[in-house]
Design a protein around this motif. Structure first.
Motif, PDB file in Angstrom:
ATOM      1  N   VAL A  90       0.910  -1.333  -0.041  1.00 60.21           N
ATOM      2  CA  VAL A  90      -0.035   0.038   0.092  1.00 60.21           C
ATOM      3  C   VAL A  90       1.021   1.359  -0.048  1.00 60.21           C
ATOM      4  CG1 VAL A  90      -1.610   1.454   1.318  1.00 60.21           C
ATOM      5  CG2 VAL A  90      -1.839  -1.092   0.999  1.00 60.21           C
ATOM      6  N   LEU A  91       2.048   1.446   0.683  1.00 58.23           N
ATOM      7  CA  LEU A  91       2.768   2.388   0.923  1.00 58.23           C
ATOM      8  C   LEU A  91       3.598   2.585  -0.409  1.00 58.23           C
ATOM      9  CD1 LEU A  91       4.407   4.671   2.347  1.00 58.23           C
ATOM     10  CD2 LEU A  91       6.014   2.812   3.267  1.00 58.23           C
ATOM     11  N   PHE A  92       4.066   1.548  -1.064  1.00 56.44           N
ATOM     12  CA  PHE A  92       4.434   1.616  -2.422  1.00 56.44           C
ATOM     13  C   PHE A  92       3.659   2.125  -3.380  1.00 56.44           C
ATOM     14  CE2 PHE A  92       6.206  -0.308  -6.370  1.00 56.44           C
ATOM     15  CZ  PHE A  92       7.475   0.053  -6.493  1.00 56.44           C
ATOM     16  N   ALA A  93       2.402   1.537  -3.345  1.00 55.38           N
ATOM     17  CA  ALA A  93       1.560   1.926  -4.538  1.00 55.38           C
ATOM     18  C   ALA A  93       0.987   3.411  -4.232  1.00 55.38           C
ATOM     19  CB  ALA A  93       0.264   1.184  -4.371  1.00 55.38           C
ATOM     20  N   ALA A  94       0.835   4.019  -3.007  1.00 53.29           N
ATOM     21  CA  ALA A  94       0.641   5.149  -2.929  1.00 53.29           C
ATOM     22  C   ALA A  94       1.695   6.236  -3.328  1.00 53.29           C
ATOM     23  CB  ALA A  94       0.190   5.490  -1.506  1.00 53.29           C
ATOM     24  N   THR A  95       2.979   5.969  -2.966  1.00 48.77           N
ATOM     25  CA  THR A  95       4.027   6.491  -3.320  1.00 48.77           C
ATOM     26  C   THR A  95       4.182   6.757  -4.897  1.00 48.77           C
ATOM     27  OG1 THR A  95       5.380   6.014  -1.395  1.00 48.77           O
ATOM     28  CG2 THR A  95       6.652   6.633  -3.315  1.00 48.77           C
ATOM     29  N   ILE A  96       4.147   5.564  -5.563  1.00 44.41           N
ATOM     30  CA  ILE A  96       4.130   5.648  -7.236  1.00 44.41           C
ATOM     31  C   ILE A  96       2.988   6.489  -7.728  1.00 44.41           C
ATOM     32  CG2 ILE A  96       3.955   4.271  -9.115  1.00 44.41           C
ATOM     33  CD1 ILE A  96       6.567   3.769  -7.778  1.00 44.41           C
ATOM     34  N   SER A  97       1.930   6.433  -7.146  1.00 50.92           N
ATOM     35  CA  SER A  97       0.879   7.088  -7.457  1.00 50.92           C
ATOM     36  C   SER A  97       0.833   8.575  -7.618  1.00 50.92           C
ATOM     37  CB  SER A  97      -0.523   6.751  -6.921  1.00 50.92           C
ATOM     38  OG  SER A  97      -0.759   5.451  -6.966  1.00 50.92           O
ATOM     39  N   LEU A  98       1.500   9.063  -6.164  1.00 52.11           N
ATOM     40  CA  LEU A  98       1.938  10.537  -6.069  1.00 52.11           C
ATOM     41  C   LEU A  98       3.022  10.990  -6.873  1.00 52.11           C
ATOM     42  CD1 LEU A  98       1.683  10.612  -2.118  1.00 52.11           C
ATOM     43  CD2 LEU A  98       0.413  12.151  -3.718  1.00 52.11           C
TER      44      LEU A  98
END
Length: 392
Positions: free
Chosen positions: A37-45
């Protein structure tokens, strides 16, 4: 809770097979505990940031007439940042901690050099090294070094800071802070103060010592203003939110355009690449400090909620890792990263809306800025490393 986390529903077969091949039967293997979740949110931002940076700079005049020059630089920075994040996540946390004082020393040396003739002066501060077409800001990388150093000092006292330990924490932050004030860069200095405040609070410092630290920070800030460390226009920017009608004309204009840009977006926004203030270049530093005005004007309330929501997810996951960390050092490192992110998000968005001082702090993972993006990714890589090894 950890046992529940290990057995919560079946994973997709392809993912399970790949992880099993890498980790074997070791349930504590780091690869099994990546915070997706942290990785996906970082990539999205980062992806949203690239979009907003391009929107804000595609009509900015450049020497080579390339409308995507800022986008290309940000893509390179994002690539380097993601590599740094993966490397820090993969490297054993003990090795990262073992190099704490080496990185701290290198950071201090870099901060000292940047205010020498070697450094580059831009936007009212001497805070960068000019490396070809790229500007490198050492204070952005110093944030992570200070977080690691503060955690090391606090853990040396067993988590309950003694008077000597508190003095050591003040010294750890005070040296880079003094060098940053000489640039001068008030915004970054405030970030360092928030980091030391959060880490020392989480380490169990006594209330009266904490109050003394806050008073000291306020006193240092006031002294910096009165001793002429900052130029008048920097003071005007910092105090403009208190009474915008009586501030300097250029500061009042900038703030007025920022608020107008966000307000004009309404609920759904004017549409991507259709912002009037953005297209006409009315808002200053729109691709860096005021990137949120692009979000508000072109994507409206919904775009703002999406961006703030993703930033909230990142901070929530960092807070969660702080709670799940296997030792005090990991917890304190996560608290330091969380303080860094939370203050920058609140300050950056707040200043674009006129409720916080204008300090030149970028919006994490979204604003244009090579050093800021790489430094933030590296900090989140450290958080991933702590999460992945919490059972070891």
């Amino acid at each position: 809770m950890s046992a529940i986390g290990l057995t919560r529903g079946p994973r997709p077969l392809t993912q399970r097979r790949w992880v099993d091949r890498v980790a074997g039967d070791d349930r504590s293997a780091p690869i099994r505990h990546v915070d997706v979740v942290l990785f996906a949110a970082t990539i999205s931002l980062i992806g949203l940031g690239l979009l907003f940076v391009y929107s804000a700079t595609r009509k900015v005049p450049t020497l080579d007439s390339d409308p995507s020059v800022y986008l290309k630089k940000q893509v390179i920075a994002a690539t380097v940042g993601l590599v740094a994040m993966v490397v820090l996540a993969v490297v054993d946390l003990r090795r990262i901690r073992g190099a704490t004082w080496l990185w701290y020393g290198i950071g201090i040396l870099a901060l000292a050099l940047v205010i020498s003739p070697v450094g580059s002066f831009a936007k009212g501060a001497q805070a960068w090294f000019q490396v070809g077409p790229v500007q490198v800001q050492p204070s952005e990388f110093m944030k992570l070094a200070v977080i690691l150093a503060l955690a090391a000092v606090a853990c040396r006292d067993g988590g309950a800071l003694s008077g000597r330990g508190m003095a050591a924490c003040v010294a750890v932050v005070g040296l880079p802070l003094a060098l940053i004030m000489l640039q001068p860069d008030l915004g970054t200095g405030l970030v360092f103060l928030m980091i030391v405040l959060a880490v020392t609070t989480a380490s169990g410092v006594r209330a009266r010592v904490l109050v003394g630290l806050v008073i000291m920070g306020i006193a240092v800030t006031i002294a910096a203003f009165n001793l002429g460390v900052f130029k008048q226009y920097q003071i005007d920017r910092f105090t403009s939110f208190l009474n915008p009608d009586k501030g300097a004309a250029d500061v009042a204009y900038n703030l007025e355009q920022s608020v107008a840009a966000i307000g004009s977006g309404g609920i759904q926004g004017r549409g991507l690449f259709n912002g009037v203030q953005n297209e006409l270049g009315y808002v200053p530093e729109q691709h860096t400090d005021f990137i949120f005005t692009v979000v508000g004007e072109e994507l409206g309330f919904f775009g703002g909620v999406l961006t703030i929501g993703l930033l909230g997810v990142v901070m929530w996951r960092v807070w969660r890792v702080a709670q799940l960390a296997g030792d005090l050092s990991g917890t304190l490192c996560c608290v330091g990263v969380l303080a860094m992110l939370a203050f920058q998000v609140f300050e950056n968005i707040g200043m674009t809306m006129g409720i916080m001082p204008i300090t030149g702090i970028p919006l994490p993972l979204v604003s244009y800025g090579n050093s800021a993006l790489i430094g933030t990714c590296a900090a989140l890589g450290l958080v991933q490393s702590i999460h992945m090894r919490r059972f070891q």
